[in-house]
Design a protein around this motif. Structure first.
Motif, PDB file in Angstrom:
ATOM      1  N   CYS B 106       1.316  -1.477  -0.018  1.00 26.70           N
ATOM      2  CA  CYS B 106      -0.078  -0.550  -0.254  1.00 26.70           C
ATOM      3  C   CYS B 106       0.725   1.336   0.025  1.00 26.70           C
ATOM      4  CB  CYS B 106      -0.823   0.141   0.844  1.00 26.70           C
ATOM      5  SG  CYS B 106      -2.755  -0.422   1.412  1.00 26.70           S
ATOM      6  N   ALA B 107       0.500   2.180  -0.769  1.00 26.12           N
ATOM      7  CA  ALA B 107       0.898   3.434  -0.959  1.00 26.12           C
ATOM      8  C   ALA B 107       0.117   4.800  -0.911  1.00 26.12           C
ATOM      9  CB  ALA B 107       2.094   3.663  -1.499  1.00 26.12           C
ATOM     10  N   ASP B 108       0.045   5.490  -0.265  1.00 26.36           N
ATOM     11  CA  ASP B 108       0.191   6.325  -0.218  1.00 26.36           C
ATOM     12  C   ASP B 108      -0.087   7.388  -1.461  1.00 26.36           C
ATOM     13  OD1 ASP B 108      -2.908   6.002   1.170  1.00 26.36           O
ATOM     14  OD2 ASP B 108      -2.201   7.221   2.588  1.00 26.36           O
ATOM     15  N   PHE B 109       0.037   8.367  -2.259  1.00 27.44           N
ATOM     16  CA  PHE B 109       0.429   9.461  -3.313  1.00 27.44           C
ATOM     17  C   PHE B 109      -0.253  10.885  -3.298  1.00 27.44           C
ATOM     18  CE2 PHE B 109       1.591   5.826  -6.782  1.00 27.44           C
ATOM     19  CZ  PHE B 109       2.130   5.471  -6.293  1.00 27.44           C
ATOM     20  N   GLU B 110       0.752  10.601  -3.571  1.00 27.26           N
ATOM     21  CA  GLU B 110       0.402  13.154  -3.417  1.00 27.26           C
ATOM     22  C   GLU B 110       1.023  13.703  -5.410  1.00 27.26           C
ATOM     23  OE1 GLU B 110       1.093  15.145  -0.142  1.00 27.26           O
ATOM     24  OE2 GLU B 110      -0.186  13.014   1.294  1.00 27.26           O
ATOM     25  N   PHE B 111       0.278  14.105  -5.440  1.00 25.33           N
ATOM     26  CA  PHE B 111       0.956  15.218  -6.442  1.00 25.33           C
ATOM     27  C   PHE B 111      -0.718  16.101  -6.998  1.00 25.33           C
ATOM     28  CE2 PHE B 111       4.308  15.042 -10.217  1.00 25.33           C
ATOM     29  CZ  PHE B 111       4.013  16.205 -10.928  1.00 25.33           C
ATOM     30  N   ALA B 112      -0.658  17.470  -6.160  1.00 29.52           N
ATOM     31  CA  ALA B 112      -1.682  17.623  -6.521  1.00 29.52           C
ATOM     32  C   ALA B 112      -2.377  17.058  -7.193  1.00 29.52           C
ATOM     33  CB  ALA B 112      -1.115  19.217  -7.282  1.00 29.52           C
ATOM     34  N   CYS B 113      -3.569  17.823  -8.230  1.00 28.42           N
ATOM     35  CA  CYS B 113      -4.598  16.855  -8.580  1.00 28.42           C
ATOM     36  C   CYS B 113      -4.178  16.259  -9.690  1.00 28.42           C
ATOM     37  CB  CYS B 113      -5.344  17.949  -9.933  1.00 28.42           C
ATOM     38  SG  CYS B 113      -5.600  18.893  -8.873  1.00 28.42           S
ATOM     39  N   LYS B 114      -2.705  15.266 -10.163  1.00 31.85           N
ATOM     40  CA  LYS B 114      -2.531  14.006 -11.117  1.00 31.85           C
ATOM     41  C   LYS B 114      -1.827  12.555  -9.749  1.00 31.85           C
ATOM     42  CE  LYS B 114       1.834  13.666 -12.207  1.00 31.85           C
ATOM     43  NZ  LYS B 114       1.897  12.502 -11.881  1.00 31.85           N
TER      44      LYS B 114
END
Lengths: 133, 349
Positions: B106-114
């Motif tokens: 499991c990983a949570d991704f962040e990159f604004a809207c993408k």
């Protein structure tokens, strides 16, 4: 009125996945699951997953809610009978309290159940929502 | 190549109209509606967040997956800029709720809207490389916009989920391309509740240049032209941007229509183009090519070319369609209710 994160964690199978216990001798299903059938003292059981739709059997309206549910008030707390006959209690979400009716069809949705202050653990589980599709 | 085995979406039923927000701040509703090409947005009730939206979207994806056993899912990646915890993964809760634990990554991704398309990109790569049989990518957000800011008129909530696999595909991923530069157009510093943005700077040099960069690159890579596609889906911070970028790239309004949700949904941030893809798959026919390009400030775009298979006809009705969630049984709220739902009111602890 806070739910300890350890207790919350222990209850994931029923809260997250609607897992119930069905006892071999009596054929009865219990939700929340039990270790021993209170009628037969049977411990031989299988895990069953409850269906996610049913009908409201009875309900009450909460207008003065405990602090952590204040932003949900007013809301109905209902007992629903699922399509397999199992009954369980949950909050009715996405529904004006004046529109909750006995016999109303519901669907179970995964929602945030409790928010423990601004820094505590978040508890998730099932709520009823009107079954509109 | 790997592709989509199951897909699903989830949206809140609550909506707030542009007029309702405009009247609180003395803004001119008609000019906002025209400028943003947006008439209302979705509002998550207090018991709905990125995790709950992700769980419901994932369940719908499982319904369309032809019986994928959740235990066979090797990874869950959730892209969002509104993960409920600063420290504690969203993915593990979703994995637990759908019965995919414990043998899973499991990983949570962040990159604004993408962040959502990023999750899709990585999930596809894992399956393609043979690392795992299935990988679940979820794009979900309960977006923040500062009160009275232009973003408040658009920041919305929703989720799209995709189970990636190699067999029994609904849509084959033929090509991908990613295009990134360092672009200070929109950001949120740690401990800040609302994001900041560069106003008009978020347009030409950021959204349009990046979206076109990724779109033109994948068109060149694939040797395809806009008219080869049945549909196209773009990131939609408002109604206007995706319409303009589509036109400038050579796509028609008919091609973007099914996945052009922003005018009624608002900007679901990480969810925007992925939810648009679910709505497009809902109407696509076997053999159709679908063009998709996300955009996330900071900045980057992931582009994908999907080829729809014959299985779409068997699965589209197995879960609720995105346009049904978008258009039917809506609950309109006033600004006060919206402010309460979004925790914009200071309360006693």
């Amino acid at each position: 009125m806070t739910m300890f994160s350890s207790r919350n964690w222990r209850e994931y199978p029923q809260r997250y996945r609607l897992e119930a216990s069905k006892f071999k001798k009596s054929g009865k299903t219990y939700f929340p699951p039990r270790a021993v059938d209170p009628e037969t003292s049977d411990t031989v059981q299988e895990k069953v997953v409850l269906p996610d739709t049913g009908k409201i059997v009875t309900y009450t309206v909460i207008r003065t809610a405990p602090g952590m549910w204040a932003d949900n008030a007013p809301y109905a707390l209902a007992i629903a009978e699922l399509t397999d006959g199992t009954r369980l209690m949950a909050q009715v979400a996405d529904c004006d309290v004046n529109e909750v009716k006995i016999g109303m069809e519901i669907r179970i949705e995964f929602r945030r159940i409790q928010t423990e202050s601004h820094h505590g653990v978040l508890s998730y589980g099932y709520k009823f929502v009107p079954k509109w599709y | 190549m790997a592709g989509i085995v199951g897909y699903g979406a989830h949206l809140p039923r609550h909506r707030i109209k542009v007029e309702e927000i405009a009247k609180v701040w003395g803004a001119d509703a008609p000019s906002y509606k025209k400028g943003l090409m947006l008439r209302e947005k979705s509002v998550p009730p207090p018991d709905m967040d990125t995790i709950t939206l992700a769980v419901e979207a994932a369940k719908n994806a499982l319904k369309r997956s032809g019986g994928v056993n959740p235990a066979d899912i090797g990874a869950i990646y959730i892209g969002s800029e509104s993960h409920p915890y600063a420290v504690k993964p969203s993915g593990t809760t979703v994995a637990e709720a759908i019965g995919a634990t414990p043998d899973i990554h499991c990983a949570d991704f962040e990159f604004a809207c993408k962040a959502g398309s990023e999750a899709m990109f990585v999930a596809l790569s894992h399956v393609d490389s043979g690392n795992m049989k299935y990988a679940l990518a979820i794009a979900a957000d309960t977006s923040q916009g500062a009160p009275s800011d232009a973003l408040e008129f658009s920041a919305a909530a929703g989720a799209g989920a995709f189970i990636m696999g190699k067999d029994n595909l609904i849509a084959d991923c033929l090509f991908t391309h990613s295009y990134m530069t360092d672009m200070p157009d929109f950001w949120r510093r740690e401990h800040q509740f609302y994001p900041q943005h560069g106003g008009r700077f978020t347009g030409e040099e950021a959204y349009f240049a990046t979206t076109k960069g990724a779109s033109n690159a994948i068109l060149k890579k694939s040797g395809k032209k806009p008219s080869d596609f049945a549909y196209a889906v773009f990131h939609q911070p408002n109604g206007k941007f995706p319409q303009r970028v589509a036109k400038e790239l050579g796509f028609t309004q008919e091609q973007i229509d099914p996945g052009w949700l922003a005018p009624r949904l608002g900007n679901t941030y990480s969810g925007a183009s992925p939810i648009g893809l679910t709505a497009t798959l809902d109407v696509a026919k076997p053999g159709d090519l679908i063009f998709m390009c996300s955009y996330g400030s900071g900045a980057g775009s992931d582009s994908f070319i999907w080829k729809v298979t014959e299985r779409i006809d068997e699965v589209r009705d197995l879960a609720v369609k995105t346009h049904k969630l978008l258009d039917e049984n809506l609950i309109y709220v006033d600004y006060g209710t919206y402010a309460k739902f979004r925790h914009k009111i200071k309360m006693n602890d």
